[in-house]
Design a protein around this motif. Structure first.
Motif, PDB file in Angstrom:
ATOM      1  N   ASN A  20       0.820  -1.206   0.000  1.00  0.00           N
ATOM      2  CA  ASN A  20       0.000   0.000   0.000  1.00  0.00           C
ATOM      3  C   ASN A  20       0.859   1.262   0.000  1.00  0.00           C
ATOM      4  OD1 ASN A  20      -2.752  -0.873  -0.088  1.00  0.00           O
ATOM      5  ND2 ASN A  20      -2.493  -1.697   1.959  1.00  0.00           N
ATOM      6  N   ALA A  21       1.967   1.238   0.735  1.00  0.00           N
ATOM      7  CA  ALA A  21       2.867   2.391   0.739  1.00  0.00           C
ATOM      8  C   ALA A  21       3.446   2.627  -0.654  1.00  0.00           C
ATOM      9  CB  ALA A  21       3.985   2.178   1.751  1.00  0.00           C
ATOM     10  N   ARG A  22       3.662   1.551  -1.362  1.00  0.00           N
ATOM     11  CA  ARG A  22       4.272   1.648  -2.683  1.00  0.00           C
ATOM     12  C   ARG A  22       3.270   2.046  -3.760  1.00  0.00           C
ATOM     13  NH1 ARG A  22       8.057  -3.124  -5.329  1.00  0.00           N
ATOM     14  NH2 ARG A  22       8.316  -2.216  -7.410  1.00  0.00           N
ATOM     15  N   TYR A  23       2.015   1.552  -3.643  1.00  0.00           N
ATOM     16  CA  TYR A  23       1.074   1.703  -4.754  1.00  0.00           C
ATOM     17  C   TYR A  23      -0.127   2.605  -4.479  1.00  0.00           C
ATOM     18  CZ  TYR A  23       3.612  -1.847  -7.337  1.00  0.00           C
ATOM     19  OH  TYR A  23       4.583  -2.539  -8.011  1.00  0.00           O
ATOM     20  N   GLU A  24      -0.334   3.073  -3.267  1.00  0.00           N
ATOM     21  CA  GLU A  24      -1.443   3.991  -3.030  1.00  0.00           C
ATOM     22  C   GLU A  24      -1.259   5.237  -3.901  1.00  0.00           C
ATOM     23  OE1 GLU A  24      -4.781   5.653  -2.158  1.00  0.00           O
ATOM     24  OE2 GLU A  24      -4.310   3.741  -1.197  1.00  0.00           O
ATOM     25  N   GLY A  25      -2.278   5.563  -4.679  1.00  0.00           N
ATOM     26  CA  GLY A  25      -2.207   6.710  -5.567  1.00  0.00           C
ATOM     27  C   GLY A  25      -1.605   6.416  -6.924  1.00  0.00           C
ATOM     28  N   ALA A  26      -1.115   5.191  -7.123  1.00  0.00           N
ATOM     29  CA  ALA A  26      -0.535   4.828  -8.420  1.00  0.00           C
ATOM     30  C   ALA A  26      -1.656   4.610  -9.434  1.00  0.00           C
ATOM     31  CB  ALA A  26       0.293   3.553  -8.287  1.00  0.00           C
ATOM     32  N   PRO A  27      -1.354   4.722 -10.725  1.00  0.00           N
ATOM     33  CA  PRO A  27      -2.374   4.440 -11.743  1.00  0.00           C
ATOM     34  C   PRO A  27      -2.906   3.019 -11.589  1.00  0.00           C
ATOM     35  CG  PRO A  27      -0.477   5.526 -12.729  1.00  0.00           C
ATOM     36  CD  PRO A  27      -0.075   5.175 -11.319  1.00  0.00           C
ATOM     37  N   ALA A  28      -4.200   2.866 -11.844  1.00  0.00           N
ATOM     38  CA  ALA A  28      -4.826   1.559 -11.695  1.00  0.00           C
ATOM     39  C   ALA A  28      -4.140   0.502 -12.550  1.00  0.00           C
ATOM     40  CB  ALA A  28      -6.310   1.650 -12.063  1.00  0.00           C
ATOM     41  N   GLU A  29      -3.724   0.884 -13.750  1.00  0.00           N
ATOM     42  CA  GLU A  29      -3.048  -0.072 -14.632  1.00  0.00           C
ATOM     43  C   GLU A  29      -1.751  -0.580 -14.013  1.00  0.00           C
ATOM     44  OE1 GLU A  29      -4.282   2.820 -15.504  1.00  0.00           O
ATOM     45  OE2 GLU A  29      -5.369   2.707 -17.417  1.00  0.00           O
ATOM     46  N   ASP A  30      -1.026   0.290 -13.319  1.00  0.00           N
ATOM     47  CA  ASP A  30       0.220  -0.130 -12.666  1.00  0.00           C
ATOM     48  C   ASP A  30      -0.058  -1.102 -11.524  1.00  0.00           C
ATOM     49  OD1 ASP A  30       1.416   1.586 -14.421  1.00  0.00           O
ATOM     50  OD2 ASP A  30       2.109   3.027 -12.914  1.00  0.00           O
ATOM     51  N   ILE A  31      -1.106  -0.810 -10.749  1.00  0.00           N
ATOM     52  CA  ILE A  31      -1.472  -1.698  -9.643  1.00  0.00           C
ATOM     53  C   ILE A  31      -1.873  -3.068 -10.179  1.00  0.00           C
ATOM     54  CG2 ILE A  31      -3.125  -2.066  -7.773  1.00  0.00           C
ATOM     55  CD1 ILE A  31      -3.330   1.063  -7.635  1.00  0.00           C
ATOM     56  N   LEU A  32      -2.680  -3.060 -11.204  1.00  0.00           N
ATOM     57  CA  LEU A  32      -3.145  -4.313 -11.795  1.00  0.00           C
ATOM     58  C   LEU A  32      -1.988  -5.101 -12.388  1.00  0.00           C
ATOM     59  CD1 LEU A  32      -5.558  -6.084 -12.533  1.00  0.00           C
ATOM     60  CD2 LEU A  32      -5.882  -4.694 -14.580  1.00  0.00           C
ATOM     61  N   HIS A  33      -1.119  -4.410 -13.084  1.00  0.00           N
ATOM     62  CA  HIS A  33       0.036  -5.082 -13.686  1.00  0.00           C
ATOM     63  C   HIS A  33       0.911  -5.701 -12.599  1.00  0.00           C
ATOM     64  CE1 HIS A  33       3.877  -5.607 -15.826  1.00  0.00           C
ATOM     65  NE2 HIS A  33       3.143  -5.685 -16.909  1.00  0.00           N
ATOM     66  N   ALA A  34       1.108  -4.986 -11.491  1.00  0.00           N
ATOM     67  CA  ALA A  34       1.918  -5.516 -10.393  1.00  0.00           C
ATOM     68  C   ALA A  34       1.300  -6.782  -9.829  1.00  0.00           C
ATOM     69  CB  ALA A  34       2.064  -4.460  -9.300  1.00  0.00           C
ATOM     70  N   GLY A  35      -0.011  -6.759  -9.595  1.00  0.00           N
ATOM     71  CA  GLY A  35      -0.667  -7.944  -9.056  1.00  0.00           C
ATOM     72  C   GLY A  35      -0.571  -9.136  -9.988  1.00  0.00           C
ATOM     73  N   LEU A  36      -0.805  -8.909 -11.263  1.00  0.00           N
ATOM     74  CA  LEU A  36      -0.750 -10.005 -12.229  1.00  0.00           C
ATOM     75  C   LEU A  36       0.666 -10.538 -12.388  1.00  0.00           C
ATOM     76  CD1 LEU A  36      -3.210  -8.620 -14.939  1.00  0.00           C
ATOM     77  CD2 LEU A  36      -3.623 -10.489 -13.326  1.00  0.00           C
ATOM     78  N   ARG A  37       1.656  -9.693 -12.142  1.00  0.00           N
ATOM     79  CA  ARG A  37       3.045 -10.139 -12.250  1.00  0.00           C
ATOM     80  C   ARG A  37       3.509 -10.826 -10.965  1.00  0.00           C
ATOM     81  NH1 ARG A  37       7.881  -7.276 -11.179  1.00  0.00           N
ATOM     82  NH2 ARG A  37       6.680  -5.354 -10.965  1.00  0.00           N
ATOM     83  N   PHE A  38       3.228 -10.225  -9.805  1.00  0.00           N
ATOM     84  CA  PHE A  38       3.703 -10.787  -8.543  1.00  0.00           C
ATOM     85  C   PHE A  38       3.107 -12.160  -8.261  1.00  0.00           C
ATOM     86  CE2 PHE A  38       4.146  -6.215  -6.691  1.00  0.00           C
ATOM     87  CZ  PHE A  38       5.226  -5.994  -7.518  1.00  0.00           C
ATOM     88  N   TRP A  39       1.819 -12.335  -8.610  1.00  0.00           N
ATOM     89  CA  TRP A  39       1.139 -13.603  -8.318  1.00  0.00           C
ATOM     90  C   TRP A  39       0.748 -14.330  -9.597  1.00  0.00           C
ATOM     91  CZ3 TRP A  39       0.427  -9.211  -5.295  1.00  0.00           C
ATOM     92  CH2 TRP A  39       0.890  -9.324  -3.992  1.00  0.00           C
TER      93      TRP A  39
END
Length: 246
Positions: A20-39
């Motif tokens: 949350n510290a890293r991605y709060e306020g980040a573009p939704a596409e970046d958050i989604l891409h991170a989730g799909l990549r990390f898991w």
């Protein structure tokens, strides 16, 4: 159990707080891409194919059209929702939409007359939504939802990354989006609307528990009208508070 394999690949201390510290306020596409990549390989999108569903699904399809999408069919959905699900999945090229739901044998046992919602709406949601999704999620380490903070008071403090009661990561890429943000995205990408939105249904659930919303009413006023119930309960927060209705 948390997805330790993916956490180690990114960081020795990848906690929900750190995410949350890293991605709060980040573009939704970046958050989604991170989730799909990390898991990768252990994550699913949970979608109702409702009024706002096209936005998140369009983003997901642009990153990985093969990501599993879990769609809970309660056997009480509007026919238009089922038609929209098929059309939108085809339009976006989603290849792994999984239509899940309670077994008909269990429905015959627990709700033989299809009237459970009249005497106990929470029990009906548990039978037709909560239990089937919980079973489907045993195959995954993380989920992605389309919840937004502006939708209801129960979602106002929702974090972008959460831990669900089973210890899985739950990701809400659109948490900070407004209704206007959603409309702008749909217009920009020419996404087809759910056919019932134009008929006065800005929030959609099962037929018996969804009614039209009048001008000036809260968009979710048509869900469980006349009851104190405001959420179906398929996603609960870490402390047991309801967080989502599909």
């Amino acid at each position: 159990m948390r997805p330790v394999r993916h956490e180690r690949a990114l960081s020795p201390d990848l906690s929900v707080a750190a995410l949350n510290a890293r991605y709060e306020g980040a573009p939704a596409e970046d958050i989604l891409h991170a989730g799909l990549r990390f898991w990768a390989g252990g994550i699913a999108v949970v979608s109702s194919f409702g009024a706002d569903a096209a936005v998140l699904l369009h983003m997901a399809a642009g990153i990985n059209p093969h990501v599993p999408v879990l769609f809970v069919d309660t056997k009480m959905l509007f026919p238009q929702t089922l038609e929209y699900q098929a059309r939108l999945a085809a339009d976006l090229g989603l290849t792994d939409v999984r239509r899940i739901g309670v077994a008909r044998s269990e429905l015959r046992r627990a709700d033989p007359m299809g009237a459970l919602h009249l005497r106990d709406a929470d029990a009906c949601c548990q039978l037709r939504k909560v239990a089937p999704l919980a079973q489907a999620m045993t195959l995954f380490q993380a989920s992605i939802t389309g919840r937004k903070r502006h939708q209801a008071a129960t979602r106002a403090d929702m974090a972008v990354f959460e831990t669900d009661p089973a210890g899985r990561i739950r990701i809400n890429p659109l948490a900070g989006w407004s209704a206007q943000d959603l409309a702008d995205y749909r217009d920009r990408h020419d996404l087809p609307p759910h056919p019932l939105v134009a008929e006065g249904y800005p929030s959609l659930g099962c037929v018996p528990c969804t009614s039209r919303v009048q001008p000036g009413e809260d968009p979710r006023a048509g869900r469980w009208r006349g009851q104190s119930k405001t959420e179906c309960g398929i996603h609960f927060g870490p402390k047991g508070a309801e967080r989502i209705a599909q």
